[in-house]
Design a protein around this motif. Structure first.
Motif, PDB file in Angstrom:
ATOM      1  N   ARG A   1       0.832  -1.250   0.154  1.00 59.50           N
ATOM      2  CA  ARG A   1      -0.180  -0.046  -0.067  1.00 59.50           C
ATOM      3  C   ARG A   1       0.749   1.215   0.178  1.00 59.50           C
ATOM      4  O   ARG A   1       2.016   1.315   0.739  1.00 59.50           O
ATOM      5  CB  ARG A   1      -0.921  -0.027   1.231  1.00 59.50           C
ATOM      6  CG  ARG A   1      -1.887  -1.012   1.274  1.00 59.50           C
ATOM      7  CD  ARG A   1      -2.800  -0.948   2.354  1.00 59.50           C
ATOM      8  NE  ARG A   1      -3.956  -1.928   2.707  1.00 59.50           N
ATOM      9  CZ  ARG A   1      -5.059  -1.888   2.128  1.00 59.50           C
ATOM     10  NH1 ARG A   1      -5.565  -0.516   1.522  1.00 59.50           N
ATOM     11  NH2 ARG A   1      -5.896  -2.767   2.257  1.00 59.50           N
ATOM     12  N   VAL A   2       0.477   2.260  -0.872  1.00 59.88           N
ATOM     13  CA  VAL A   2       1.123   3.441  -0.730  1.00 59.88           C
ATOM     14  C   VAL A   2       0.296   4.378  -0.444  1.00 59.88           C
ATOM     15  O   VAL A   2      -0.765   4.680  -1.102  1.00 59.88           O
ATOM     16  CB  VAL A   2       1.623   3.976  -2.235  1.00 59.88           C
ATOM     17  CG1 VAL A   2       2.273   5.261  -2.426  1.00 59.88           C
ATOM     18  CG2 VAL A   2       2.597   2.806  -2.695  1.00 59.88           C
ATOM     19  N   LEU A   3       0.846   5.261   0.676  1.00 60.65           N
ATOM     20  CA  LEU A   3      -0.443   6.113   1.399  1.00 60.65           C
ATOM     21  C   LEU A   3       0.473   7.603   1.317  1.00 60.65           C
ATOM     22  O   LEU A   3       1.673   7.620   1.802  1.00 60.65           O
ATOM     23  CB  LEU A   3      -0.365   5.786   2.719  1.00 60.65           C
ATOM     24  CG  LEU A   3      -0.818   4.486   3.341  1.00 60.65           C
ATOM     25  CD1 LEU A   3      -0.944   4.085   4.721  1.00 60.65           C
ATOM     26  CD2 LEU A   3      -2.294   4.143   2.421  1.00 60.65           C
ATOM     27  N   PRO A   4       0.029   8.501   0.631  1.00 58.68           N
ATOM     28  CA  PRO A   4       0.704   9.965   0.577  1.00 58.68           C
ATOM     29  C   PRO A   4       0.397  10.622   1.514  1.00 58.68           C
ATOM     30  O   PRO A   4      -0.418  10.434   2.778  1.00 58.68           O
ATOM     31  CB  PRO A   4      -0.233  10.643  -0.589  1.00 58.68           C
ATOM     32  CG  PRO A   4      -1.548   9.976  -0.625  1.00 58.68           C
ATOM     33  CD  PRO A   4      -1.189   8.560  -0.036  1.00 58.68           C
ATOM     34  N   GLY A   5       1.077  11.704   2.145  1.00 55.15           N
ATOM     35  CA  GLY A   5       0.999  12.677   3.203  1.00 55.15           C
ATOM     36  C   GLY A   5       1.886  13.945   2.820  1.00 55.15           C
ATOM     37  O   GLY A   5       2.703  13.879   1.873  1.00 55.15           O
ATOM     38  N   GLU A   6       1.377  14.965   3.628  1.00 56.64           N
ATOM     39  CA  GLU A   6       1.983  16.403   3.343  1.00 56.64           C
ATOM     40  C   GLU A   6       3.502  16.367   4.012  1.00 56.64           C
ATOM     41  O   GLU A   6       4.265  16.911   3.241  1.00 56.64           O
ATOM     42  CB  GLU A   6       1.263  17.329   4.262  1.00 56.64           C
ATOM     43  CG  GLU A   6       0.111  17.644   3.824  1.00 56.64           C
ATOM     44  CD  GLU A   6      -0.944  18.708   4.393  1.00 56.64           C
ATOM     45  OE1 GLU A   6      -0.123  19.370   5.194  1.00 56.64           O
ATOM     46  OE2 GLU A   6      -1.971  19.077   3.952  1.00 56.64           O
ATOM     47  N   ALA A   7       3.971  15.807   4.830  1.00 55.72           N
ATOM     48  CA  ALA A   7       5.430  15.836   5.566  1.00 55.72           C
ATOM     49  C   ALA A   7       6.034  14.442   5.011  1.00 55.72           C
ATOM     50  O   ALA A   7       7.373  14.585   4.848  1.00 55.72           O
ATOM     51  CB  ALA A   7       5.214  15.927   6.933  1.00 55.72           C
ATOM     52  N   TYR A   8       5.273  13.644   4.918  1.00 57.70           N
ATOM     53  CA  TYR A   8       5.883  12.147   4.593  1.00 57.70           C
ATOM     54  C   TYR A   8       4.744  11.241   3.968  1.00 57.70           C
ATOM     55  O   TYR A   8       3.747  11.431   4.603  1.00 57.70           O
ATOM     56  CB  TYR A   8       6.921  11.541   5.980  1.00 57.70           C
ATOM     57  CG  TYR A   8       5.945  11.449   7.039  1.00 57.70           C
ATOM     58  CD1 TYR A   8       5.170  10.074   6.913  1.00 57.70           C
ATOM     59  CD2 TYR A   8       5.531  12.407   7.943  1.00 57.70           C
ATOM     60  CE1 TYR A   8       4.463   9.979   8.583  1.00 57.70           C
ATOM     61  CE2 TYR A   8       5.326  11.932   9.035  1.00 57.70           C
ATOM     62  CZ  TYR A   8       4.336  11.032   9.437  1.00 57.70           C
ATOM     63  OH  TYR A   8       3.722  10.674  10.235  1.00 57.70           O
ATOM     64  N   GLY A   9       5.304  10.269   3.441  1.00 59.25           N
ATOM     65  CA  GLY A   9       4.428   9.256   2.766  1.00 59.25           C
ATOM     66  C   GLY A   9       4.819   7.790   3.404  1.00 59.25           C
ATOM     67  O   GLY A   9       6.267   7.755   4.056  1.00 59.25           O
ATOM     68  N   MET A  10       3.954   6.827   3.079  1.00 54.68           N
ATOM     69  CA  MET A  10       4.497   5.603   3.768  1.00 54.68           C
ATOM     70  C   MET A  10       4.054   4.538   2.881  1.00 54.68           C
ATOM     71  O   MET A  10       2.945   4.581   2.010  1.00 54.68           O
ATOM     72  CB  MET A  10       3.801   5.516   5.255  1.00 54.68           C
ATOM     73  CG  MET A  10       4.067   6.232   6.276  1.00 54.68           C
ATOM     74  SD  MET A  10       3.288   5.707   7.835  1.00 54.68           S
ATOM     75  CE  MET A  10       4.060   4.163   8.087  1.00 54.68           C
ATOM     76  N   ALA A  11       4.947   3.465   2.820  1.00 50.70           N
ATOM     77  CA  ALA A  11       4.754   2.191   1.789  1.00 50.70           C
ATOM     78  C   ALA A  11       4.640   1.095   2.816  1.00 50.70           C
ATOM     79  O   ALA A  11       5.606   0.828   3.699  1.00 50.70           O
ATOM     80  CB  ALA A  11       5.647   2.072   0.645  1.00 50.70           C
ATOM     81  N   LEU A  12       3.459   0.381   2.700  1.00 48.76           N
ATOM     82  CA  LEU A  12       3.347  -0.620   3.602  1.00 48.76           C
ATOM     83  C   LEU A  12       3.181  -2.037   3.112  1.00 48.76           C
ATOM     84  O   LEU A  12       2.761  -2.061   1.930  1.00 48.76           O
ATOM     85  CB  LEU A  12       1.931  -0.539   4.553  1.00 48.76           C
ATOM     86  CG  LEU A  12       1.582   0.858   5.239  1.00 48.76           C
ATOM     87  CD1 LEU A  12       0.030   0.812   5.686  1.00 48.76           C
ATOM     88  CD2 LEU A  12       2.645   1.184   6.037  1.00 48.76           C
ATOM     89  N   LEU A  13       3.886  -3.150   3.690  1.00 51.06           N
ATOM     90  CA  LEU A  13       3.986  -4.385   3.009  1.00 51.06           C
ATOM     91  C   LEU A  13       3.000  -5.379   3.979  1.00 51.06           C
ATOM     92  O   LEU A  13       3.520  -5.318   5.565  1.00 51.06           O
ATOM     93  CB  LEU A  13       5.233  -4.922   3.115  1.00 51.06           C
ATOM     94  CG  LEU A  13       5.378  -6.396   2.675  1.00 51.06           C
ATOM     95  CD1 LEU A  13       4.843  -6.685   1.396  1.00 51.06           C
ATOM     96  CD2 LEU A  13       6.930  -6.902   2.789  1.00 51.06           C
TER      97      LEU A  13
END
Length: 500
Positions: A185-197
């Motif tokens: 999953r790729v989750l965007p964000g203003e300060a940082y984003g996250m990629a989850l497995l």
């Protein structure tokens, strides 16, 4: 005329409440959620700047103590630390590492000093075997939160890993395809984003990436994070393939269509756009409060190893005992009502007997029949009032005999009373049936020792063995859970001795 305040009304008649507390580098973000008895939920969020407490020796502790004094941190409080300050490792534990604390394993992995981390570990069942997921945060930060929240009881505090909370929110926004087991999953964000497995519903690894210009996703940053997770999945976690990737930017975001197709071709991966979910501090604080409304304990609670063990007052099954007491009171009222009815019947019979005596028309057969009816009714009343089992003695002692981790699902008590002058050869005996369950770390064969200890404790108890000497366990069932642990169920039956 006073202004109507709906939020105050719901707070005054609250059915459930919880507070989400997110600690970032320079702020404390607090979300208070309250559910009224009619199901309405009201949430308020405030941001406390730590710079306002810069003159204090420890701004975080001072800010938390001030919030408690003002009544702005109602329990339970679910704490969270910015994901940028969390460390996570999923690996197979070797024989040499079995006795090493989880914090030392992470410290050796990332190169920090010993004793500087607070960590918790849970099993992760993958295709190549059982791995361990270790999550750790700075011990200094965790101790600051505990010191600032000292006035709140330990069982009302939790520190779950933020990555797991983020996954639960992202999964609620967009479910993965049913056939996908290993998913990115790729989750965007203003300060940082996250990629989850994730494997199944379990989070096993994640990476962070910086956004591009104007807060938009950077294809290079996303691709680098996904490449790191793919390499980790194949080399370290021994996963044969990754089924696909969900790019949670919204299905109508046409600007990301070219990025999705580019990632799909470069990584040889099925990349699909899904319903948007953005990582932002306010949303994380609200997610923590929402988790607290569920009244469940996260399996990776990082406060667990830093707080004293819960005692009887926290483990006592209050709801079950309250229901049992309510049932006892209801039975007492029914017995009282039945005794009153029997007294009325006796009075009517006496009046009828007096009338017959005055008329001097006594029929011996009728008198004998009425005598038997009256005698049976007297026996019923006497047995209900004088020979019943006093269940409160057993309910009071039962929690003291339960081993740690065991939970009572159901208690059934049978009071066998003689209801007539005729004694049946196969009269039923009084007995207690106790349905129990407990969680064990892994699905081992056979009945766990704690179950045998519980039966032995019942047999050693003067209260139970004195009234119900025949104590045995049956219907033992072991159910494997998704996280690799197992749930064991057993029914314990306590009956009277033969001839009682």
């Amino acid at each position: 005329m006073a202004k109507f305040n709906a939020r105050k009304l719901i707070a005054d008649f609250a059915w459930k409440r919880a507070t989400g507390l997110l600690h970032t580098d320079d702020t404390l973000i607090i979300t208070r959620s309250v559910m009224g008895k009619l199901g309405q939920t009201v949430s308020t969020t405030e941001v406390v700047q730590l710079s306002d407490f810069s003159e204090q020796r420890d701004p975080i502790i001072a800010a938390l103590q001030k919030l408690q004094e003002d009544g702005r941190l109602p329990a339970p409080v679910i704490c969270g630390i910015d994901p940028r300050g969390i460390y996570s490792v999923t690996k197979q534990i070797t024989e040499d590492e079995k006795d090493i604390p989880a914090a030392e394993i992470v410290s050796a992995q990332i190169g920090t000093m010993e004793g500087g981390l607070a960590a918790s570990m849970v099993p992760a069942k993958l295709a190549a075997g059982t791995f361990r997921t270790i999550t750790a945060v700075s011990m200094w930060r965790a101790k600051q939160l505990l010191a600032g929240l000292e006035g709140i009881k330990s069982h009302k505090l939790q520190l779950p890993p933020m990555a797991g909370i983020i996954l639960s929110q992202a999964a609620a926004a967009a479910k993965k395809p049913r056939r996908w087991n290993v998913c990115l999953r790729v989750l965007p964000g203003e300060a940082y984003g996250m990629a989850l497995l994730t494997v199944g519903d379990a989070l096993v690894a994640w990476r962070m990436f910086m956004p591009g210009r104007n807060g938009r996703l950077s294809k290079a940053g996303v691709e680098q994070a996904l490449l790191g997770l793919l390499s980790h999945a194949k080399k370290d976690l021994l996963l044969e393939r990754v089924d696909g990737c969900l790019l949670q930017v919204g299905t109508d975001a046409a600007a990301y269509e070219q990025m999705a197709s580019g990632l799909s071709s470069n990584l040889d991966l099925d990349v699909r756009r899904a319903k948007a979910y953005q990582v932002d501090p306010l949303g994380l604080s609200q997610a923590l409060a929402k988790w607290g409304m569920k009244a469940t304990v996260h399996e990776l609670d990082l406060f667990r190893g830093m707080q004293p063990q819960l005692g009887l007052s926290e483990n006592f099954p209050r709801q079950a005992c309250a229901a049992a007491m309510a049932a006892i009171l209801a039975c007492g009222f029914l017995l009282w009502d039945e005794a009153t009815t029997l007294e009325d019947k006796v009075a009517r019979i006496r009046a009828a007997a007096k009338t017959d005596a005055n008329r001097a028309r006594i029929q011996l057969s009728k008198v004998k029949k009425e005598h038997e009816v009256l005698q049976n009714e007297f026996i019923i009343a006497r047995n209900f009032v004088a020979k019943r089992v006093f269940w409160e003695d057993f309910l009071r002692e039962l929690p003291l005999l339960m081993p740690k981790g065991m939970r009572i699902v159901r208690i059934e008590g049978y009071n066998a009373l003689r209801l007539s002058t005729k004694v049946s050869a196969q009269a039923k005996k009084s007995k207690i049936q106790i349905s129990t369950e407990m969680i064990i770390p892994d699905n081992t064969s056979g009945t766990p020792p704690a179950m045998h200890e519980f039966i032995a404790a019942l047999r050693d108890s003067e209260t139970f063995s004195g009234s119900f000497p025949n104590i045995s366990g049956a219907n033992v069932k072991i159910v494997e859970l998704r996280d690799g642990s197992a749930q064991v169920k057993m029914i314990v039956t306590c009956t009277q001795a033969k001839g009682s």
